[in-house]
Design a protein around this motif. Structure first.
Motif, short mmCIF file in Angstrom:
data_model
loop_
_atom_site.label_atom_id
_atom_site.label_comp_id
_atom_site.label_asym_id
_atom_site.label_seq_id
_atom_site.Cartn_x
_atom_site.Cartn_y
_atom_site.Cartn_z
N ARG A 1 0.84 -1.20 0.00
CA ARG A 1 0.00 0.00 0.00
C ARG A 1 0.87 1.26 0.00
O ARG A 1 0.60 2.21 -0.73
N ASN A 2 1.93 1.24 0.83
CA ASN A 2 2.83 2.40 0.88
C ASN A 2 3.52 2.60 -0.47
O ASN A 2 3.68 3.73 -0.92
N LEU A 3 3.93 1.52 -1.08
CA LEU A 3 4.57 1.61 -2.40
C LEU A 3 3.60 2.17 -3.43
O LEU A 3 3.96 3.03 -4.25
N ALA A 4 2.35 1.71 -3.38
CA ALA A 4 1.33 2.22 -4.31
C ALA A 4 1.10 3.71 -4.07
O ALA A 4 1.01 4.50 -5.02
N ARG A 5 1.02 4.12 -2.78
CA ARG A 5 0.85 5.55 -2.48
C ARG A 5 2.05 6.35 -2.95
O ARG A 5 1.90 7.44 -3.50
N ALA A 6 3.25 5.81 -2.72
CA ALA A 6 4.46 6.50 -3.16
C ALA A 6 4.47 6.64 -4.67
O ALA A 6 4.84 7.69 -5.21
N LYS B 1 2.04 12.06 -9.38
CA LYS B 1 1.45 13.39 -9.15
C LYS B 1 2.53 14.47 -9.26
O LYS B 1 2.32 15.49 -9.91
N ILE B 2 3.68 14.24 -8.64
CA ILE B 2 4.78 15.21 -8.69
C ILE B 2 5.26 15.38 -10.13
O ILE B 2 5.50 16.51 -10.58
#
Length: 164
Positions: A65-70, A76-77
């Protein structure tokens, strides 16, 4: 051949039972306790391993999940960076167009000023030449005022002939 001696058999059975009683009293309990402790430690190790596996699975899911958010954040950036770069590029192009328009307008004004100056100089030279020619033709020297009136008259005639 083989004879069974009842006395020896009884003493053997009695000795065996005494030995079992002594072992039960002295060795059996520690052996059973050791086996029980070993069984308990194995059960505990299995439970710990199960908990560790479940914890590892939870951590793996959380890491996913953290990897997907990152990844989303990175995208986005990158998207924002592209948008910012495009906006800056458009602003720079617009500024460059405005500056070019201003420079072109200044150049046009400068050309017009030079053209007007050249026309004034040309008129002055034409006037001087006309005065010199007129003086020779008329045979007399006119004063400055008369020269200018005469030149202006001829220039107006020439201008009206060109327009017609």
């Amino acid at each position: 051949m083989l004879e069974i001696n009842p006395g020896v058999a009884i003493w053997t059975i009695i000795t065996f039972l005494i030995l079992v009683a002594i072992l039960k009293k002295v060795a059996w309990k520690p052996i059973v306790d050791a086996l029980t402790r070993r069984e308990e430690s194995i059960r505990k190790a299995l439970e710990d391993a199960q908990r560790a596996r479940e914890e590892a699975e939870k951590l793996m899911e959380e890491n996913k999940r953290n990897l997907a958010r990152a990844e989303e954040e990175v995208q986005k950036i990158i998207r924002e960076g592209r948008e910012t770069a495009e906006r800056i590029r458009a602003e720079i192009l617009e500024r460059a167009r405005k500056e070019a328009d201003v420079m072109i307008e200044r150049a046009k004004e400068e050309i017009e000023r030079h053209r007007e100056q050249a026309m004034l100089q040309l008129r002055a030279q034409v006037a001087d030449l006309a005065i010199q020619v007129a003086s020779k033709l008329i045979g007399e020297v006119l004063n400055e005022q008369k020269h200018k009136k005469l030149v202006e008259k001829y220039l107006q005639e020439i201008s009206s002939e060109k327009r017609a």
